[in-house]
Design a protein around this motif. Structure first.
Motif, PDB file in Angstrom:
ATOM      1  N   HIS A  34       4.171 -23.085  28.842  1.00  0.00           N
ATOM      2  CA  HIS A  34       5.641 -23.025  28.646  1.00  0.00           C
ATOM      3  C   HIS A  34       6.310 -22.126  29.645  1.00  0.00           C
ATOM      4  CE1 HIS A  34       9.260 -21.968  26.083  1.00  0.00           C
ATOM      5  NE2 HIS A  34       9.233 -20.634  26.441  1.00  0.00           N
ATOM      6  N   GLU A  35       5.920 -21.049  30.363  1.00  0.00           N
ATOM      7  CA  GLU A  35       6.261 -20.474  31.462  1.00  0.00           C
ATOM      8  C   GLU A  35       6.679 -21.346  32.513  1.00  0.00           C
ATOM      9  OE1 GLU A  35       3.959 -17.110  31.974  1.00  0.00           O
ATOM     10  OE2 GLU A  35       4.206 -16.069  30.338  1.00  0.00           O
ATOM     11  N   ALA A  36       5.858 -22.131  33.003  1.00  0.00           N
ATOM     12  CA  ALA A  36       5.959 -23.050  34.037  1.00  0.00           C
ATOM     13  C   ALA A  36       7.258 -24.231  33.631  1.00  0.00           C
ATOM     14  CB  ALA A  36       4.765 -23.812  34.365  1.00  0.00           C
ATOM     15  N   TYR A  37       7.320 -24.477  32.481  1.00  0.00           N
ATOM     16  CA  TYR A  37       8.212 -25.358  32.101  1.00  0.00           C
ATOM     17  C   TYR A  37       9.788 -24.717  32.086  1.00  0.00           C
ATOM     18  CZ  TYR A  37      11.359 -28.214  28.929  1.00  0.00           C
ATOM     19  OH  TYR A  37      12.277 -29.124  28.583  1.00  0.00           O
ATOM     20  N   MET A  38       9.589 -23.652  31.789  1.00  0.00           N
ATOM     21  CA  MET A  38      10.990 -22.705  31.745  1.00  0.00           C
ATOM     22  C   MET A  38      11.313 -22.617  33.205  1.00  0.00           C
ATOM     23  SD  MET A  38      12.018 -22.869  28.925  1.00  0.00           S
ATOM     24  CE  MET A  38      13.688 -21.774  29.245  1.00  0.00           C
ATOM     25  N   GLU A  39      10.447 -22.010  34.081  1.00  0.00           N
ATOM     26  CA  GLU A  39      10.625 -21.933  35.517  1.00  0.00           C
ATOM     27  C   GLU A  39      11.335 -23.236  36.227  1.00  0.00           C
ATOM     28  OE1 GLU A  39       8.075 -21.123  39.398  1.00  0.00           O
ATOM     29  OE2 GLU A  39       7.548 -19.827  37.585  1.00  0.00           O
ATOM     30  N   ARG A  40      10.649 -24.321  35.750  1.00  0.00           N
ATOM     31  CA  ARG A  40      11.101 -25.432  36.465  1.00  0.00           C
ATOM     32  C   ARG A  40      12.694 -25.873  35.701  1.00  0.00           C
ATOM     33  NH1 ARG A  40       8.056 -31.257  35.358  1.00  0.00           N
ATOM     34  NH2 ARG A  40       9.615 -32.545  36.543  1.00  0.00           N
ATOM     35  N   GLN A  41      12.928 -25.525  34.368  1.00  0.00           N
ATOM     36  CA  GLN A  41      14.353 -25.947  34.140  1.00  0.00           C
ATOM     37  C   GLN A  41      15.377 -24.868  34.619  1.00  0.00           C
ATOM     38  OE1 GLN A  41      14.872 -28.285  32.487  1.00  0.00           O
ATOM     39  NE2 GLN A  41      13.335 -28.875  31.023  1.00  0.00           N
ATOM     40  N   TYR A  42      14.852 -23.626  35.074  1.00  0.00           N
ATOM     41  CA  TYR A  42      15.887 -22.729  35.576  1.00  0.00           C
ATOM     42  C   TYR A  42      15.952 -23.117  36.786  1.00  0.00           C
ATOM     43  CZ  TYR A  42      15.985 -19.369  31.653  1.00  0.00           C
ATOM     44  OH  TYR A  42      16.197 -18.771  30.559  1.00  0.00           O
ATOM     45  N   ALA A  43      14.890 -23.649  37.818  1.00  0.00           N
ATOM     46  CA  ALA A  43      15.219 -23.899  38.981  1.00  0.00           C
ATOM     47  C   ALA A  43      16.053 -25.042  39.145  1.00  0.00           C
ATOM     48  CB  ALA A  43      13.773 -24.207  39.516  1.00  0.00           C
ATOM     49  N   GLN A  44      16.042 -26.158  38.256  1.00  0.00           N
ATOM     50  CA  GLN A  44      16.768 -27.345  38.157  1.00  0.00           C
ATOM     51  C   GLN A  44      18.235 -26.901  37.839  1.00  0.00           C
ATOM     52  OE1 GLN A  44      15.917 -30.594  38.828  1.00  0.00           O
ATOM     53  NE2 GLN A  44      18.121 -30.694  39.026  1.00  0.00           N
ATOM     54  N   ALA A  45      18.511 -26.106  37.024  1.00  0.00           N
ATOM     55  CA  ALA A  45      20.171 -25.645  36.596  1.00  0.00           C
ATOM     56  C   ALA A  45      20.464 -24.913  37.733  1.00  0.00           C
ATOM     57  CB  ALA A  45      19.901 -24.791  35.482  1.00  0.00           C
ATOM     58  N   GLN A  46      19.877 -24.232  38.511  1.00  0.00           N
ATOM     59  CA  GLN A  46      20.113 -23.455  39.710  1.00  0.00           C
ATOM     60  C   GLN A  46      20.529 -24.467  40.709  1.00  0.00           C
ATOM     61  OE1 GLN A  46      17.452 -20.667  41.511  1.00  0.00           O
ATOM     62  NE2 GLN A  46      19.209 -19.681  42.576  1.00  0.00           N
ATOM     63  N   ALA A  47      19.586 -25.511  40.989  1.00  0.00           N
ATOM     64  CA  ALA A  47      20.086 -26.628  42.039  1.00  0.00           C
ATOM     65  C   ALA A  47      21.123 -27.324  41.591  1.00  0.00           C
ATOM     66  CB  ALA A  47      18.610 -27.588  42.051  1.00  0.00           C
ATOM     67  N   ASP A  48      21.492 -27.707  40.298  1.00  0.00           N
ATOM     68  CA  ASP A  48      22.506 -28.498  39.855  1.00  0.00           C
ATOM     69  C   ASP A  48      23.860 -27.556  39.993  1.00  0.00           C
ATOM     70  OD1 ASP A  48      20.890 -30.445  38.903  1.00  0.00           O
ATOM     71  OD2 ASP A  48      20.991 -29.969  36.994  1.00  0.00           O
TER      72      ASP A  48
END
Length: 75
Positions: A34-48
């Motif tokens: 779950h933590e890895a998934y959320m970290e990935r989501q936040y990184a993608q949102a930041q990149a977007d």
């Protein structure tokens, strides 16, 4: 529910043992995923957000909308 087979190497086994610290390993693995998934989501949102910040078409559209809405103090 899906059953997952997991074969850790020695290093991963030691790290998992320390992370679990007496807790159920399945719970710990779910938390890690779950933590890895959320970290990935936040990184993608930041990149977007960064991409959109530099997107001239998007900035022009936002300016057009702001102009169309008029004075924000009126709201």
């Amino acid at each position: 529910m899906v059953m997952i087979s997991f074969r850790p190497d020695e290093r991963t086994e030691q790290e998992l043992r320390e992370l679990a610290a007496g807790r159920d390993r399945s719970t710990v693995l779910r938390e890690i995923i779950h933590e890895a998934y959320m970290e990935r989501q936040y990184a993608q949102a930041q990149a977007d957000a960064e991409r959109l910040r530099h997107d001239e078409a998007d900035r022009a559209e936002l300016a057009r909308i702001a102009e169309e809405m008029g004075d924000s103090d009126a709201w």
